[in-house]
Write a protein that holds these residues in place. Structure first.
Motif, PDB file in Angstrom:
ATOM      1  N   THR A  13      21.538   6.219 -43.672  1.00  0.00           N
ATOM      2  CA  THR A  13      21.576   7.665 -43.865  1.00  0.00           C
ATOM      3  C   THR A  13      20.729   8.398 -42.821  1.00  0.00           C
ATOM      4  O   THR A  13      21.100   9.466 -42.350  1.00  0.00           O
ATOM      5  N   PHE A  93      28.516   0.974 -42.036  1.00  0.00           N
ATOM      6  CA  PHE A  93      28.191   2.402 -42.077  1.00  0.00           C
ATOM      7  C   PHE A  93      28.047   2.872 -43.510  1.00  0.00           C
ATOM      8  O   PHE A  93      28.616   2.264 -44.418  1.00  0.00           O
ATOM      9  N   THR A  94      27.378   4.008 -43.679  1.00  0.00           N
ATOM     10  CA  THR A  94      27.485   4.706 -44.960  1.00  0.00           C
ATOM     11  C   THR A  94      28.932   5.206 -45.058  1.00  0.00           C
ATOM     12  O   THR A  94      29.609   5.360 -44.047  1.00  0.00           O
ATOM     13  N   ALA A  95      29.404   5.435 -46.251  1.00  0.00           N
ATOM     14  CA  ALA A  95      30.797   5.885 -46.409  1.00  0.00           C
ATOM     15  C   ALA A  95      30.915   6.611 -47.755  1.00  0.00           C
ATOM     16  O   ALA A  95      30.128   6.346 -48.653  1.00  0.00           O
ATOM     17  N   TRP A 125      28.196  10.914 -46.305  1.00  0.00           N
ATOM     18  CA  TRP A 125      28.620  10.444 -47.640  1.00  0.00           C
ATOM     19  C   TRP A 125      28.072  11.341 -48.735  1.00  0.00           C
ATOM     20  O   TRP A 125      28.755  11.626 -49.712  1.00  0.00           O
ATOM     21  N   LYS A 207      37.626   4.600 -50.199  1.00  0.00           N
ATOM     22  CA  LYS A 207      37.285   6.015 -50.011  1.00  0.00           C
ATOM     23  C   LYS A 207      38.494   6.912 -49.798  1.00  0.00           C
ATOM     24  O   LYS A 207      38.380   8.123 -49.880  1.00  0.00           O
ATOM     25  N   VAL A 272      31.644  -1.101 -44.395  1.00  0.00           N
ATOM     26  CA  VAL A 272      30.724  -0.227 -45.130  1.00  0.00           C
ATOM     27  C   VAL A 272      29.429  -1.004 -45.359  1.00  0.00           C
ATOM     28  O   VAL A 272      29.460  -2.229 -45.532  1.00  0.00           O
ATOM     29  N   ASP A 273      28.311  -0.290 -45.370  1.00  0.00           N
ATOM     30  CA  ASP A 273      27.006  -0.965 -45.486  1.00  0.00           C
ATOM     31  C   ASP A 273      26.925  -1.930 -46.666  1.00  0.00           C
ATOM     32  O   ASP A 273      26.627  -3.115 -46.516  1.00  0.00           O
ATOM     33  N   ALA A 274      27.230  -1.405 -47.850  1.00  0.00           N
ATOM     34  CA  ALA A 274      27.071  -2.223 -49.056  1.00  0.00           C
ATOM     35  C   ALA A 274      28.029  -3.410 -49.053  1.00  0.00           C
ATOM     36  O   ALA A 274      27.683  -4.504 -49.517  1.00  0.00           O
ATOM     37  N   HIS A 275      29.210  -3.194 -48.535  1.00  0.00           N
ATOM     38  CA  HIS A 275      30.225  -4.249 -48.550  1.00  0.00           C
ATOM     39  C   HIS A 275      29.849  -5.369 -47.578  1.00  0.00           C
ATOM     40  O   HIS A 275      30.056  -6.545 -47.868  1.00  0.00           O
ATOM     41  N   GLY A 294      18.612   0.981 -51.671  1.00  0.00           N
ATOM     42  CA  GLY A 294      17.880   1.793 -50.704  1.00  0.00           C
ATOM     43  C   GLY A 294      17.826   3.219 -51.213  1.00  0.00           C
ATOM     44  O   GLY A 294      17.448   3.466 -52.364  1.00  0.00           O
ATOM     45  N   THR A 295      18.223   4.149 -50.358  1.00  0.00           N
ATOM     46  CA  THR A 295      18.300   5.554 -50.750  1.00  0.00           C
ATOM     47  C   THR A 295      19.109   5.671 -52.047  1.00  0.00           C
ATOM     48  O   THR A 295      18.766   6.400 -52.965  1.00  0.00           O
ATOM     49  N   SER A 296      20.217   4.926 -52.067  1.00  0.00           N
ATOM     50  CA  SER A 296      21.074   4.861 -53.261  1.00  0.00           C
ATOM     51  C   SER A 296      21.208   3.372 -53.597  1.00  0.00           C
ATOM     52  O   SER A 296      20.629   2.538 -52.920  1.00  0.00           O
ATOM     53  N   CYS A 298      24.362   0.545 -54.193  1.00  0.00           N
ATOM     54  CA  CYS A 298      25.770   0.184 -54.345  1.00  0.00           C
ATOM     55  C   CYS A 298      25.792  -1.170 -55.033  1.00  0.00           C
ATOM     56  O   CYS A 298      25.014  -2.065 -54.660  1.00  0.00           O
ATOM     57  N   GLU A 328      33.350  -2.094 -56.668  1.00  0.00           N
ATOM     58  CA  GLU A 328      32.151  -1.359 -56.263  1.00  0.00           C
ATOM     59  C   GLU A 328      31.786  -0.343 -57.345  1.00  0.00           C
ATOM     60  O   GLU A 328      32.658   0.336 -57.889  1.00  0.00           O
ATOM     61  N   ARG A 389      27.124   8.612 -60.098  1.00  0.00           N
ATOM     62  CA  ARG A 389      28.269   8.036 -59.393  1.00  0.00           C
ATOM     63  C   ARG A 389      29.020   7.044 -60.270  1.00  0.00           C
ATOM     64  O   ARG A 389      30.209   6.846 -60.113  1.00  0.00           O
TER      65      ARG A 389
END
Ligand SMILES: Nc1ncnc2c1ncn2[C@@H]1O[C@H](COP(=O)(O)OP(=O)(O)O)[C@@H](O)[C@H]1O
Ligand SMILES: O=C(CO)[C@@H](O)[C@@H](O)COP(=O)(O)O
Length: 568
Positions: A13, A93-95, A125, A207, A272-275, A294-296, A298, A328, A389
């Motif tokens: 992020t 990436f973030t997504a 995101w 997404k 995607v980062d989490a994936h 992290g920030t969020s 997943c 997810e 979420r």
């Protein structure tokens, strides 16, 4: 034998990091982080003083290029390796972090005549200003009985591609018209490296509502949303969609020069980062829930069947590991909530004490919060500082803490906030288990497991599950590097499949977090109360959070207008 390497670049992020990974054992040889010069753009545009609206979050595409320019040459230099031994590159990436581009793939925000329109910029995101569009998509999908809705837990998020595109169309038809394609930022960066615009099945699936067998939602559906969207898929969403691990192309000579590498290196399609983190911790089979913390957070899980799970973010065939259904779910704020408290909620004596003890404020609070038994603070919180979420999928929900007294201390609030995020995760684990997608074990990666032991113990106690922790500070980047190795293939020194790469390169720490029975017992009681609050404020009996947000929005607009007038 000469060692071969792959580079993983993780776009977070606020910063991007490149990691050089050895293919034989997954060892991280060098890493470098580049902070985005423009960070998250949520107040004014970089090119003007135009105030952004409520819930907006943009980014500057050049910041992504800066990571390639600074971090990649830096890891090559620090490691001292010969760049000819780098065989693959993968990014995550973030997504959904998306942008409008022209026919040459250039972002519209680079055009002088369009750059002062905020819709020409990258929507990050966590840009949540397309909630109205998301609500309408959900309503239409429900009314039409669209089968895709079930694959997204019954609700489409305002964070995702279609809501963001529709917001652009509604608020800036000119930008919509001038857009040749809407791209995920991950696909755009891969395009910059290879010259090829190729969409990856992961972001398309999670997404942009794409399905391996059914494709995107129908033309009729888009038309029912807005006649101007009827041909969105054939026009601005056009492009080949390929599975993760596919080679998108080879590094171009121009980018090779910028990145201090040799041209021709295999570049994997975006991820995607989490994936990417899932193979990054070595998980390539069902039952193991990976939390990218992290920030969020997943939450990622593999399954062998396509099941519908309330409030999950999505299930996508081959969306994480080819051959499995990837599930997810997520929490839109976790570390961000703790950051908010540290920045906005603590008295000056805490800051001073932390400076005196030469620790950061999180560490100061964690130490004191650890001295409480579960339940001893008398506090309980709902973790919705950035909306919910999963499982409610509603960005209009907000935070709540109950149980304050005149004696409440900052460290108690901090602990309640840590606990609230663990309860949010438990709600997600319960939703998977009760819908036939079993969770047996937890795996944690990301920044938080490295930073806060109390947090991890609370997660083990609240979920009553053992947690294994990644032996890497940059798991998504390692996962991305694995996909880079797969794009290179065995003949170039890489791997033929992600399963093979994950088995060789994925690493977890020996130390795990095990549930402590006395704590589990108390947290069961607290969780029951959390669920009551969750349903009361989140499912309709009390819509006070939405009402307050609505009143706030109206008055903020009014106040802004007044201030503008006064300034004239
Ligand atoms: N000691 C700590 N305990 C809990 N949270 C922390 C601590 N230190 C930093 N954080 C939070 O961690 C988050 C950053 O996590 P990280 O995984 O590094 O970043 P990202 O999610 O951007 O990849 C921030 O939201 C920050 O507030
Ligand atoms: O939404 C997703 C993945 O689907 C993430 O990219 C988003 O939550 C951002 O993650 P970070 O907290 O920045 O790691």
């Amino acid at each position: 034998m000469i060692d071969k390497y792959s580079i993983g670049v993780d776009y977070g992020t606020e910063s991007g990091r490149a990691v050089l990974v050895r293919l034989s054992d997954g060892a991280e040889i060098a890493e470098h982080v580049t902070s985005y010069p423009h960070s998250v753009i949520d107040e004014t545009l970089p090119v003007s003083n135009l105030q952004l609206g409520y819930d907006w979050a943009l980014q500057h595409p050049n910041d992504y290029m800066e990571v390639l320019k600074q971090s990649v040459p830096s890891i090559i230099k620090t490691s001292g390796i010969d760049p000819s031994n780098v065989v693959g590159i993968g990014i995550d990436f973030t997504a959904c972090t998306m942008l409008p581009v022209d026919a040459n793939g250039e972002p519209l925000c680079f055009k002088r005549e369009l750059m002062s329109d905020p819709h020409s910029w990258v929507k990050l995101w966590k840009h949540h200003a397309a909630q109205e569009e998301a609500n309408l998509i959900n309503k239409a999908a429900e009314e039409n009985g669209e089968s895709f809705l079930g694959r997204y837990g019954g609700r489409i998020s305002s964070e995702w591609m279609i809501a963001k595109i529709w917001q652009i169309l509604n608020e800036s038809p000119k930008i919509y018209e001038q857009t040749d394609r809407f791209l995920e930022a991950t696909d755009w960066v891969v395009f910059k490296m290879t010259g090829n615009i190729i969409r990856n099945s992961c972001t398309a699936g999670y997404k942009a509502l794409w399905h391996k067998k059914d494709g995107y939602p129908s033309r009729e559906f888009f038309k029912s949303l807005d006649p101007r969207l009827e041909f969105l898929v054939e026009t601005k969403l056009r492009g080949e969609i390929v599975p993760l691990g596919t080679k998108a192309g080879s590094l171009t000579p121009e980018m090779a020069e910028v990145m201090g590498l040799l041209p021709g290196i295999a570049v994997a399609v975006g991820n995607v980062d989490a994936h990417a983190a899932v193979p990054g911790v070595g998980v390539v089979e069902p039952g193991k829930l990976v939390m990218a913390m992290g920030t969020s957070i997943c939450h990622m899980l593999l399954g062998t069947e396509e099941k519908q799970v309330e409030g999950m973010c999505g299930v996508v065939e081959d969306g994480i590991i080819p051959g499995y259904y990837g599930y997810e779910a997520g929490q839109s704020a976790v570390g961000d909530i703790f950051a908010w408290f540290v920045e906005q909620g603590i008295p000056s004596y805490v800051k001073e004490a932390a400076v005196k003890e030469q620790v950061d404020i999180h560490a100061w609070l964690e130490k004191r919060a650890s001295s409480f038994l579960p339940g001893e603070t008398g506090l309980l919180a709902l973790d919705w500082w950035n909306g919910n979420r999963s499982v409610l999928v509603d960005t209009d929900l907000t935070g709540l803490i109950i149980g304050y007294t005149l004696q409440t201390k900052p460290e108690e609030i901090y602990r309640a906030l840590l606990e609230s995020t663990a309860f949010g995760t438990k709600k997600i684990v319960d939703a998977f288990n009760s819908n036939g997608v079993t969770v047996n074990e937890l795996y944690a990666c990301g920044g938080l497991p490295q930073k806060n032991k109390l947090l991890m113990q609370i997660y083990a106690d609240v979920t009553n599950l053992e947690i294994k922790v990644a032996d890497s500070k940059h798991t998504p980047a390692v996962g991305a590097a694995m996909f880079g190795a797969v794009a290179a293939g065995r003949e170039k020194g890489g791997y033929d499949s992600i399963v093979e790469a994950a088995k060789k390169m994925g690493r977890i720490r020996e130390e795990t977090y095990r549930p402590i029975p006395e704590n589990v017992e108390v947290y069961e009681q607290l969780y029951r109360e959390y669920v009551i609050l969750h349903d009361y404020f989140g499912r309709g009996p009390n819509n006070v959070m939405k009402k307050l947000k609505h009143i706030k929005q109206g008055l903020t607009e009014k106040n802004k207008g007044k201030q503008k007038e006064a300034a004239r």
